[in-house]
Scaffold this motif. Structure first.
Motif, PDB file in Angstrom:
ATOM      1  N   GLU A   1       0.836  -1.207   0.000  1.00 30.77           N
ATOM      2  CA  GLU A   1       0.000   0.000   0.000  1.00 30.77           C
ATOM      3  C   GLU A   1       0.867   1.252   0.000  1.00 30.77           C
ATOM      4  N   LEU A   2       1.936   1.233   0.787  1.00 28.18           N
ATOM      5  CA  LEU A   2       2.844   2.376   0.842  1.00 28.18           C
ATOM      6  C   LEU A   2       3.506   2.603  -0.517  1.00 28.18           C
ATOM      7  N   GLN A   3       3.919   1.537  -1.173  1.00 25.26           N
ATOM      8  CA  GLN A   3       4.523   1.669  -2.503  1.00 25.26           C
ATOM      9  C   GLN A   3       3.516   2.222  -3.500  1.00 25.26           C
ATOM     10  N   SER A   4       2.286   1.800  -3.393  1.00 25.86           N
ATOM     11  CA  SER A   4       1.232   2.300  -4.270  1.00 25.86           C
ATOM     12  C   SER A   4       1.010   3.792  -4.060  1.00 25.86           C
ATOM     13  N   ILE A   5       1.076   4.210  -2.817  1.00 30.08           N
ATOM     14  CA  ILE A   5       0.938   5.642  -2.500  1.00 30.08           C
ATOM     15  C   ILE A   5       2.063   6.426  -3.166  1.00 30.08           C
ATOM     16  N   VAL A   6       3.282   5.910  -3.082  1.00 34.26           N
ATOM     17  CA  VAL A   6       4.432   6.566  -3.718  1.00 34.26           C
ATOM     18  C   VAL A   6       4.252   6.587  -5.237  1.00 34.26           C
ATOM     19  N   ASP A   7       3.849   5.442  -5.802  1.00 35.44           N
ATOM     20  CA  ASP A   7       3.687   5.335  -7.256  1.00 35.44           C
ATOM     21  C   ASP A   7       2.610   6.262  -7.796  1.00 35.44           C
ATOM     22  N   HIS A   8       1.586   6.531  -6.989  1.00 35.11           N
ATOM     23  CA  HIS A   8       0.471   7.352  -7.452  1.00 35.11           C
ATOM     24  C   HIS A   8       0.550   8.795  -6.961  1.00 35.11           C
ATOM     25  N   ASP A   9       1.729   9.175  -6.448  1.00 33.33           N
ATOM     26  CA  ASP A   9       1.997  10.566  -6.079  1.00 33.33           C
ATOM     27  C   ASP A   9       0.922  11.132  -5.153  1.00 33.33           C
ATOM     28  N   ALA A  10       0.566  10.363  -4.119  1.00 34.30           N
ATOM     29  CA  ALA A  10      -0.440  10.812  -3.153  1.00 34.30           C
ATOM     30  C   ALA A  10       0.147  11.908  -2.264  1.00 34.30           C
ATOM     31  N   SER A  11      -0.707  12.509  -1.474  1.00 33.96           N
ATOM     32  CA  SER A  11      -0.270  13.614  -0.607  1.00 33.96           C
ATOM     33  C   SER A  11       0.685  13.102   0.469  1.00 33.96           C
ATOM     34  N   LEU A  12       1.454  14.015   1.013  1.00 39.09           N
ATOM     35  CA  LEU A  12       2.378  13.663   2.091  1.00 39.09           C
ATOM     36  C   LEU A  12       1.618  13.162   3.313  1.00 39.09           C
ATOM     37  N   GLN A  13       0.454  13.723   3.574  1.00 42.28           N
ATOM     38  CA  GLN A  13      -0.335  13.287   4.723  1.00 42.28           C
ATOM     39  C   GLN A  13      -0.704  11.812   4.600  1.00 42.28           C
ATOM     40  N   VAL A  14      -1.181  11.402   3.420  1.00 41.66           N
ATOM     41  CA  VAL A  14      -1.550  10.006   3.192  1.00 41.66           C
ATOM     42  C   VAL A  14      -0.319   9.107   3.345  1.00 41.66           C
ATOM     43  N   TYR A  15       0.804   9.553   2.780  1.00 42.48           N
ATOM     44  CA  TYR A  15       2.047   8.788   2.873  1.00 42.48           C
ATOM     45  C   TYR A  15       2.474   8.607   4.330  1.00 42.48           C
ATOM     46  N   ILE A  16       2.484   9.698   5.087  1.00 39.25           N
ATOM     47  CA  ILE A  16       2.953   9.658   6.476  1.00 39.25           C
ATOM     48  C   ILE A  16       2.032   8.779   7.327  1.00 39.25           C
ATOM     49  N   GLU A  17       0.733   8.896   7.125  1.00 37.02           N
ATOM     50  CA  GLU A  17      -0.204   8.074   7.898  1.00 37.02           C
ATOM     51  C   GLU A  17       0.014   6.585   7.616  1.00 37.02           C
ATOM     52  N   LYS A  18       0.207   6.228   6.354  1.00 38.17           N
ATOM     53  CA  LYS A  18       0.439   4.823   6.006  1.00 38.17           C
ATOM     54  C   LYS A  18       1.787   4.361   6.548  1.00 38.17           C
ATOM     55  N   LYS A  19       2.796   5.220   6.496  1.00 42.15           N
ATOM     56  CA  LYS A  19       4.126   4.882   7.005  1.00 42.15           C
ATOM     57  C   LYS A  19       4.069   4.629   8.511  1.00 42.15           C
ATOM     58  N   GLN A  20       3.296   5.434   9.230  1.00 43.60           N
ATOM     59  CA  GLN A  20       3.157   5.234  10.678  1.00 43.60           C
ATOM     60  C   GLN A  20       2.420   3.923  10.975  1.00 43.60           C
ATOM     61  N   GLU A  21       1.451   3.594  10.144  1.00 49.61           N
ATOM     62  CA  GLU A  21       0.739   2.320  10.290  1.00 49.61           C
ATOM     63  C   GLU A  21       1.719   1.149  10.100  1.00 49.61           C
ATOM     64  N   LEU A  22       2.584   1.272   9.102  1.00 49.48           N
ATOM     65  CA  LEU A  22       3.595   0.250   8.850  1.00 49.48           C
ATOM     66  C   LEU A  22       4.560   0.140  10.032  1.00 49.48           C
ATOM     67  N   ASN A  23       4.996   1.284  10.558  1.00 45.94           N
ATOM     68  CA  ASN A  23       5.904   1.269  11.713  1.00 45.94           C
ATOM     69  C   ASN A  23       5.283   0.525  12.892  1.00 45.94           C
ATOM     70  N   SER A  24       4.008   0.765  13.150  1.00 43.68           N
ATOM     71  CA  SER A  24       3.311   0.098  14.258  1.00 43.68           C
ATOM     72  C   SER A  24       3.246  -1.411  14.032  1.00 43.68           C
ATOM     73  N   ALA A  25       2.960  -1.811  12.798  1.00 43.12           N
ATOM     74  CA  ALA A  25       2.891  -3.238  12.482  1.00 43.12           C
ATOM     75  C   ALA A  25       4.261  -3.888  12.656  1.00 43.12           C
ATOM     76  N   LEU A  26       5.315  -3.206  12.232  1.00 43.77           N
ATOM     77  CA  LEU A  26       6.669  -3.752  12.399  1.00 43.77           C
ATOM     78  C   LEU A  26       7.013  -3.902  13.881  1.00 43.77           C
ATOM     79  N   THR A  27       6.623  -2.921  14.689  1.00 39.21           N
ATOM     80  CA  THR A  27       6.861  -2.991  16.131  1.00 39.21           C
ATOM     81  C   THR A  27       6.128  -4.189  16.722  1.00 39.21           C
ATOM     82  N   ARG A  28       4.889  -4.413  16.313  1.00 37.50           N
ATOM     83  CA  ARG A  28       4.122  -5.568  16.790  1.00 37.50           C
ATOM     84  C   ARG A  28       4.771  -6.882  16.341  1.00 37.50           C
TER      85      ARG A  28
END
Length: 144
Positions: A48-75
């Motif tokens: 999903e994060l790669q798709s956000i990058v590929d589709h030039d989404a807003s920084l807010q969308v990117y950061i929110e997805k990146k934080q979601e990924l960080n939480s999953a990695l921590t878990r």
């Protein structure tokens, strides 16, 4: 579930007999399945994060997805620590391999379990991998 060799969440090293390994296998399997589920979530979030990058989404969308990924990695790492606090070693999530430290004729070896197997029924030398697996004899008194 508190296990007798876990003291305050900190693992204490122990050697396993095949019987001891099989006695905790249900809990090992449950924790391993949780790791697989979290790993799958991490992979999905990475896509999903790669798709956000590929589709030039807003920084807010990117950061929110990146934080979601960080939480999953921590878990994911917390779940691996929880599993290994039982005294076992996760060798491969993808292949579903978990080893239990053991002794055979005084030599360090691994009791080996692969996801899908109903019990711990193989062992291999300390420096051998999955390909070196040997079946446990029905009553192997040499394994401590």
């Amino acid at each position: 579930m508190m296990l007798d060799w876990i003291d305050g969440g900190v693992s204490m090293f122990q050697y396993f007999t095949p019987q001891q390994a099989n006695r905790i296998l249900g809990e090992v399997r449950r924790r391993f399945n949780n790791i697989v589920a979290i790993r799958d979530e991490v992979l999905e979030l990475q896509e999903e994060l790669q798709s956000i990058v590929d589709h030039d989404a807003s920084l807010q969308v990117y950061i929110e997805k990146k934080q979601e990924l960080n939480s999953a990695l921590t878990r994911l790492y917390a779940a691996i620590e929880e599993l290994e606090a039982m005294g076992v070693v996760l060798k491969s999530i993808d292949e579903g391999l978990i080893d239990f430290p053991a002794k055979r004729f005084g030599e360090d070896v691994w009791l080996c379990w692969k996801s899908g197997e109903d019990e711990v029924k193989f062992w291999h030398g300390k420096d051998e991998g999955f390909m070196g697996r040997k079946p446990l004899p029905v009553s192997d008194e040499s394994l401590v």
